[in-house]
Structures are given as structure tokens and as C-alpha cells.
Design an enzyme around this catalytic site. Structure first.
Site, PDB file in Angstrom:
ATOM      1  N   TRP A 129       7.359 -44.959  27.682  1.00  0.00           N
ATOM      2  CA  TRP A 129       7.238 -45.258  26.252  1.00  0.00           C
ATOM      3  C   TRP A 129       6.188 -44.373  25.600  1.00  0.00           C
ATOM      4  CZ3 TRP A 129       3.143 -46.988  23.239  1.00  0.00           C
ATOM      5  CH2 TRP A 129       3.456 -47.420  21.965  1.00  0.00           C
ATOM      6  N   HIS A 130       5.138 -44.047  26.347  1.00  0.00           N
ATOM      7  CA  HIS A 130       4.046 -43.263  25.765  1.00  0.00           C
ATOM      8  C   HIS A 130       4.400 -41.806  25.562  1.00  0.00           C
ATOM      9  CE1 HIS A 130       1.526 -46.779  26.728  1.00  0.00           C
ATOM     10  NE2 HIS A 130       0.708 -46.303  25.814  1.00  0.00           N
ATOM     11  N   GLY A 131       5.378 -41.307  26.279  1.00  0.00           N
ATOM     12  CA  GLY A 131       5.743 -39.912  26.063  1.00  0.00           C
ATOM     13  C   GLY A 131       6.785 -39.419  27.043  1.00  0.00           C
ATOM     14  N   PHE A 174       2.765 -40.925  19.913  1.00  0.00           N
ATOM     15  CA  PHE A 174       3.529 -41.842  20.731  1.00  0.00           C
ATOM     16  C   PHE A 174       4.531 -42.627  19.899  1.00  0.00           C
ATOM     17  CE2 PHE A 174      -0.765 -41.755  22.856  1.00  0.00           C
ATOM     18  CZ  PHE A 174      -0.388 -40.772  23.738  1.00  0.00           C
TER      19      PHE A 174
END
Length: 471
Positions: A316-318, A471
Site C-alpha cells: 500500500w505504501h508504494g 503514498f
């Protein structure tokens, strides 16, 4: 536009506040807030407003179908289509190039890569829109009959760009009816200014220190320099993100909304399990309620469920392998605490548990910061004395000496010490005969002084990023 910009502080937000509170009707307030939110988003990326509008429309229609349908099959079909389309947008814009480039690296032919840019805040508003549809399907909240009100929820500028992730069930009643008292408004100002101080005074200065060490070639770092750099980043990411959350919560309070807390002094945690109960709580709560528990939670296949959640959390963060490694790293640490040494950890002195927790978190930020896996290896090697490196340079010692006060302030500011002192002082003051008046004057003086300090820092600084925007 970011909250810590002078355009936002001096023009945009004051104008919105004045128009909003001059309007006597809730429909008018909602309209002003919706227009302001769309303008706020358009300031940075006007072309991607259409994507947010479409995402919201898809989920609005799905909510109506789920709310009106009699059969379970129709409701489930609407839910699945909504999830597929909404997540599909996120996959295309955030992950398609990642998948394509990795496939091209192993296949004898190449898939064409897109030149799509990542829409700001797409990870946050995607999760918010999805939580609405899922909650309607579960029966936790009634479906929204007005597209404009659902769009207001999705696009609301205080939390649109970088959270906290606000669930529809938490603000549904306030969209329909809300009031702002003078104490609420004053508390909102104070909360916003606390967040602004974290960002403009602490995160920016310590972030500049981190960038000086970490943005260059990791092979040239000394052992001391590597630790100065990652500890500076350790403070930067906390003050940057928690500061943004504080500002979002404060703005929401000034507009009549009460957003959930997103941070609870995570750097005082005594275990990694405790850390993730305190860090980015809205994201942890989302994965718990919409992924972990539906998979079985603690009841069955717990280890598998944890692995899925942490792979998704990292991803999800990248769209990069370092974030996947970061998620797997925390899965491993949490699994070890749960199944191997958790009970032993509980028996250790608190200071040992705190040092353990901080050490694990600092190492985790190495995976988070460096997208290049080679840089991660070099950084960890230098930090732990593996490879060809120098212990320190004269410049490292000078830098450390010059920033001792800043780092000391950061250490104090990540604890509840200052808040506890302020709360006790306020409680004693209000117990005195003229305490309410003195407290009011003192609050105004504090707010004015902090605003001037932050404005001076922003005017005099060219370094003012918001880390979680990407993000």
C-alpha cells in the site's frame, strides 16, 4: 497545496473558514466545503479530479443498489463490482508500471509501460470509498442518497491528501448535522498549530539533516554518519506524518468534524505489537477490520492472515520491492513476538523493552527510506560495521554537536511529557477564581506565538516536503 504552505495558511483556509461560518445553512456549508475540497485538490493535480469523481460515482451507485436490493445476490454483485473498479483504478495508476517492469525483466519480450503519474492521495481516498461500500453491505451504516454528500466525504480536504483514513460511519451523522462551539474551534486551532509546529519547526529541520546524509551515495557513509542520518529520518517521518494528522484533526474540529486519532506516541511503545497499535492507527484499523478479521483473524490461519495483511500494508505504501520487504520485516517481528519471545519480553524492564522497540523501528525505516535494494544492503552494512567504511569524520562530529539541541527537543517531543505538563497546568489554572479568563488569554497568546514561529520558519526555509504525499 499543503497545510504548511503560506498560501494555505494565509489565503485559502482563512477564506474557507470565513465563508463557511458566515453561511447560516448546513446545505450551504456543505456546498462551500465541497467546492473548497475540489479546489484544494485541483491546486496540485486538476486533471485527476475526474478520477476521484468517477470513483465516488461508482461507489455511490453501488451503495444505492446494496441499500435498495432485496436479494443477497444483487448486493454481493454490486459490492464485488465496486471493489473491482475502485481497486482497479488504484492498481492501474499506482502498480501497473511496477508489474510491467518486473515482468519485462524476466520475460523474453516487453510489455509497454505507461507514463501515468500517481494521483495525489489516491491510496487514502480509495480506502475511504471502499470502506463506505463495505459498511453499507454489512449494514453498519445506511446508504447515502445524495451523491454530493458522498463526494464531500471522499474529497474533504482536511484528510484528503494524507489521511487519517476516515470511515464514512464516523462522519455520516456530522455530514447531516453538526455544530461548532467556541471551545471546539479554539481546540481545533491549537491542534492545528501543534501539528504545524511538528512539521515546520521539527520535521523540516531534522529532515534536512537526514537528507544530507541519506540522499547521496550510501557507500561513502561513515558508521556515525549512517546512524545520524537514519535517526534524523526516524524523527522526520514521525513529525511529518503525525503533524499532518494533527493539522487534519484540528481543521476538522474547526469545521465541526471529529476525526479519529491517528498517532498515540508510538515511539514510547514497549513492543512492536504496541508500536502498531499507536502508529498510523487509521490504516492499521482499516486492514484489521476489512482484511484481517474477514480472513479469520485470530480464530484460524492467524499466521497466514498476518502475512497477507503485512504484504498489503507494505505494498500500500508504494509500488517498490523495498516496501514489500518492509512489510515482511514487520510480519516477521510481530510473528516472533507472538509465537517466540513475547512472554519473555513482557518480563524485561521497561527501558530494555523500549530500547528493543526503538531499535527494531529504526532498522525498519532503512527498508522504508531506500528504494534501491543495494543501498539498503550498504546502509545496514555500514550501520553494523560490515564492509569498508570509516567510523566517523570531523564533519560528523561537528554536525552532531551543532544538532544536539534539535535532537534533544525531538526526543522530548515524541513523548507525552509536554502534553501532560500542559494539561496539569491548565487543570490547576481552571480551578482558580479567574482561571477561565486567564486560560483564554494564555491560549490566545500561545496560538499567536506558535503561528508567528511557524510562519518565520516557513518563510526562511526552502525545505518543506510532505513525505506521505507519495503514498
Amino acid at each position: 497545496m499543503v497545510f504548511s504552505s503560506l498560501v494555505f495558511m494565509c489565503i485559502f483556509f482563512p477564506a474557507v473558514l470565513i465563508l463557511y461560518h458566515l453561511c447560516p445553512f448546513l446545505k450551504g456549508k456543505n456546498a462551500i466545503l465541497l467546492v473548497a475540497s475540489l479546489a484544494f485538490y485541483a491546486w496540485g493535480e486538476p486533471k485527476w479530479i475526474i478520477l476521484m469523481l468517477i470513483t465516488t460515482l461508482v461507489d455511490f451507485i453501488a451503495g444505492v443498489v446494496i441499500g435498495k436490493a432485496k436479494g443477497k445476490g444483487a448486493k454481493k454483485t454490486a459490492l464485488v463490482l465496486s471493489v473491482v473498479v475502485t481497486l482497479g483504478f488504484l492498481v492501474v495508476f499506482k502498480y501497473l508500471n511496477f508489474f510491467t517492469s518486473n515482468l519485462n525483466a524476466v520475460l523474453p519480450f516487453d510489455f509497454p509501460e505507461t507514463n501515468l503519474t500517481l494521483p495525489i492521495g489516491i491510496s487514502f481516498y480509495t480506502f475511504q470509498a471502499l470502506s463506505y461500500v463495505v459498511d453499507v453491505y454489512r449494514g453498519d451504516v445506511d446508504y447515502q442518497k445524495n451523491y454530493g454528500k458522498l463526494l464531500l466525504y471522499v474529497s474533504m480536504f482536511p484528510q484528503l491528501i494524507a489521511g487519517p483514513i476516515v470511515r464514512y460511519v464516523d462522519v455520516a451523522n456530522e455530514i447531516e448535522d453538526r455544530h461548532v462551539s467556541l471551545p471546539d474551534f479554539s481546540d481545533g486551532i491549537t491542534r492545528f498549530l501543534v501539528g504545524l509546529t511538528k512539521k515546520a519547526v521539527l520535521a523540516n529541520f531534522v529532515g534536512s539533516l537526514a537528507e544530507n546524509y541519506l540522499s547521496g551515495n550510501t557507500e561513502t557513509l561513515t558508521l556515525l554518519g549512517s546512524w545520524i542520518g537514519i535517526i534524523a529520518y526516524f524523527f522526520q517521518i514521525y513529525f511529518d506524518f503525525s503533524g499532518y494528522s494533527d493539522m487534519a484533526i484540528g481543521i476538522g474540529r474547526m469545521l465541526g468534524f471529529r476525526f479519529r486519532e491517528n498517532f498515540n506516541y508510538p515511539y514510547t511503545a514497549l513492543s512492536i505489537t504496541d508500536f502498531w497499535r499507536r502508529w498510523h492507527m487509521s490504516l492499521s484499523g482499516f486492514f484489521r477490520d476489512y482484511v484481517y478479521i474477514p480472513l479469520g483473524g485470530n480464530r484460524r490461519f492467524q499466521l497466514r492472515n498476518m502475512l497477507v495483511v503485512w504484504l498489503l500494508t507494505g505494498f500500500w505504501h508504494g509500488a517498490s520491492w523495498n516496501f514489500v520487504l518492509w512489510g515482511l520485516y514487520y510480519f516477521l517481528m510481530l510473528a516472533l513476538e507472538k509465537y517466540v519471545y513475547g512472554k519473555l519480553l513482557q518480563k524485561l524492564p521497561k527501558i530494555i523493552r523500549l530500547i528493543y522497540s526503538l531499535f527494531i523501528v529504526i532498522i525498519g525505516w532503512v527498508f522504508f527510506y531506500f528504494e534501491d535494494l543495494t543501498s539498503i544492503k550498504d546502509m545496514l552494512g555500514t550501520m553494523f560495521g560490515v564492509g569498508d567504511y570509516a567510523l566517523y569524520t570531523a564533519g560528523d562530529l561537528t554536525t552532531l554537536t551543532n544538532n544536539v539541541f534539535l535532537l534533544a527537543v525531538c526526543v522530548i517531543a515524541v513523548t507525552p511529557l509536554l502534553k501532560n505538563i500542559a494539561d496539569k497546568a491548565k487543570s490547576k489554572l481552571l480551578a482558580t477564581p479567574n482561571g477561565v479568563i486567564v486560560n483564554g488569554i494564555g491560549t490566545l497568546a500561545f496560538q499567536a506565538a506558535v503561528l508567528l514561529l511557524c510562519s518565520a520558519c516557513l518563510v526562511g526555509s526552502t525545505y518543506n516536503p510532505f513525505l506521505y504525499f507519495r503514498f
